[in-house]
Scaffold this motif. Structure first.
Motif, PDB file in Angstrom:
ATOM      1  N   UNK A 108      -5.643 -80.979 -12.057  1.00 10.12           N
ATOM      2  CA  UNK A 108      -4.347 -80.148 -12.645  1.00 10.12           C
ATOM      3  C   UNK A 108      -4.122 -79.125 -11.706  1.00 10.12           C
ATOM      4  N   UNK A 109      -5.408 -78.184 -11.530  1.00 11.43           N
ATOM      5  CA  UNK A 109      -5.418 -77.224 -10.471  1.00 11.43           C
ATOM      6  C   UNK A 109      -4.619 -77.195  -9.234  1.00 11.43           C
ATOM      7  N   UNK A 110      -5.326 -78.307  -8.622  1.00 10.14           N
ATOM      8  CA  UNK A 110      -4.701 -78.698  -7.216  1.00 10.14           C
ATOM      9  C   UNK A 110      -3.269 -79.236  -7.056  1.00 10.14           C
ATOM     10  N   UNK A 111      -2.996 -80.020  -8.342  1.00  8.87           N
ATOM     11  CA  UNK A 111      -1.589 -80.631  -8.192  1.00  8.87           C
ATOM     12  C   UNK A 111      -0.624 -79.232  -8.782  1.00  8.87           C
TER      13      UNK A 111
ATOM     14  N   UNK B 242      -3.535 -85.307  -2.878  1.00  7.82           N
ATOM     15  CA  UNK B 242      -2.879 -84.624  -3.991  1.00  7.82           C
ATOM     16  C   UNK B 242      -1.600 -83.927  -3.755  1.00  7.82           C
ATOM     17  N   UNK B 243      -1.415 -83.822  -2.361  1.00  8.42           N
ATOM     18  CA  UNK B 243       0.118 -83.227  -1.635  1.00  8.42           C
ATOM     19  C   UNK B 243       0.841 -84.504  -2.101  1.00  8.42           C
ATOM     20  N   UNK B 244       0.546 -85.742  -1.592  1.00  7.70           N
ATOM     21  CA  UNK B 244       1.423 -86.693  -1.764  1.00  7.70           C
ATOM     22  C   UNK B 244       1.877 -87.060  -3.077  1.00  7.70           C
ATOM     23  N   UNK B 245       1.069 -86.916  -4.059  1.00  6.82           N
ATOM     24  CA  UNK B 245       1.128 -86.978  -5.476  1.00  6.82           C
ATOM     25  C   UNK B 245       2.203 -86.105  -6.043  1.00  6.82           C
ATOM     26  N   UNK B 246       2.072 -84.865  -5.705  1.00  2.00           N
ATOM     27  CA  UNK B 246       2.975 -83.739  -5.969  1.00  2.00           C
ATOM     28  C   UNK B 246       4.388 -84.208  -5.233  1.00  2.00           C
ATOM     29  N   UNK B 247       4.445 -84.484  -4.089  1.00  7.79           N
ATOM     30  CA  UNK B 247       5.782 -84.926  -3.473  1.00  7.79           C
ATOM     31  C   UNK B 247       6.089 -86.156  -4.389  1.00  7.79           C
ATOM     32  N   UNK B 248       5.373 -86.988  -4.847  1.00 10.65           N
ATOM     33  CA  UNK B 248       5.963 -88.319  -5.215  1.00 10.65           C
ATOM     34  C   UNK B 248       6.465 -88.031  -6.655  1.00 10.65           C
TER      35      UNK B 248
ATOM     36  N   UNK C  42      -1.291 -92.698  -7.854  1.00  8.85           N
ATOM     37  CA  UNK C  42      -2.193 -92.867  -6.590  1.00  8.85           C
ATOM     38  C   UNK C  42      -3.804 -92.667  -6.619  1.00  8.85           C
ATOM     39  N   UNK C  43      -4.584 -92.996  -5.851  1.00  7.87           N
ATOM     40  CA  UNK C  43      -5.762 -92.814  -5.847  1.00  7.87           C
ATOM     41  C   UNK C  43      -6.464 -91.569  -5.053  1.00  7.87           C
TER      42      UNK C  43
END
Length: 263
Positions: free
Chosen positions: A19-22, A235-241, A204-205
């Motif tokens: 949660x924090x890093x996202x 985590x950056x990829x997940x945020x962008x997704x 993602x994983x």
């Protein structure tokens, strides 16, 4: 405003760190983020960030302060609503306490692009309450069989009790990307067989990395401590997704408040 509830079937899967890093990754994409520490009796967000907010959710539930008054601004450009730790009373919100929170949400949340609930692990009523508040829901598990089974149990209970149908899955602490995809396929197979009404999407994983442990011990987000490591890039990829996938049902504070009123 988009509201996202993050939960896990069992503890120890790295949910709060996620949660924090996202949230930090979203701020790097020019989004204004508020974390609501919804693990009300066992708060961890403040501990992981190395901060000591003077006020927390107890002051709101006791009627002494409002939600907007306890918002704490961190040095990471992330704001948080802190929860109490070791307070048994917070683990089971009463109907009056839930109503009190609902009444103050519009004023507290109106200036944010993302509201992220860091819900507790398990299938308690508190978890389901915040799952209902979230326009989107992320379930986190690890490759451990018990974690996968508990993730499915959480999804099943959320659907059976409240007809929640849409979930994202994140698999944490994987050795390679294929591991996460295999776990997603396993869960998808069981879900389609027994709960065909549900939509389960794979975000993602996140690779296992010793840097994550080091960051937690140092009370610094790993996205800052090791920005070029695979875990940070993922985590950056997940945020962008998440930003690219913006379902209509999640858009706007007004849609969020409509869900709140309906609870």
């Amino acid at each position: 405003m988009r509201s996202i509830a993050v939960a896990s079937g069992k503890g120890g899967v790295g949910k709060t760190s996620f949660v924090i890093n996202l949230s930090l990754a979203l701020t790097q994409l020019q989004q204004k983020v508020l974390i609501f520490d919804a693990d009300l009796g066992l708060a961890n967000v403040d501990v992981m960030l190395g901060i000591s907010p003077k006020y927390d959710i107890r002051y709101v539930l006791n009627g002494e302060m409002s939600l907007k008054d306890i918002i704490y601004s961190t040095d990471y450009n992330i704001d948080i609503i802190p929860a109490g730790s070791g307070v048994v009373e917070l683990t089971h919100l009463t109907s009056m306490q839930k109503l009190l929170l609902k009444e103050q949400m519009e004023e507290a949340f109106k200036n944010y692009d993302y509201l992220i609930f860091d819900a507790s692990a398990g299938i308690s009523e508190n978890v389901l309450f915040f799952f209902l508040l979230g326009g989107e829901r992320i379930v986190i598990c690890t490759p451990e069989p018990t974690s996968i089974a508990d993730a499915y149990a959480l999804i099943k209970v959320a659907y059976k009790k409240h007809r929640i149908k849409d979930f994202y899955l994140v698999v944490n602490m994987i050795n390679q990307e294929e591991d996460g995809k295999k776990i997603y396929q396993q869960l998808l197979y069981v879900q389609e067989k027994f709960l065909p009404e549900i939509k389960l999407s794979y975000l993602g994983g996140i690779p296992y990395d010793e840097c994550v442990k080091k960051a937690i011990r140092s009370q610094v987000p790993y996205l800052l401590m090791c920005p070029d490591k695979p875990c940070s890039l993922k985590i950056k990829e997940i945020a962008y997704k998440l930003m690219k996938y913006n379902p209509q049902a999640s858009q706007g504070l007004e849609a969020f408040l409509e869900r709140v009123v309906s609870l």
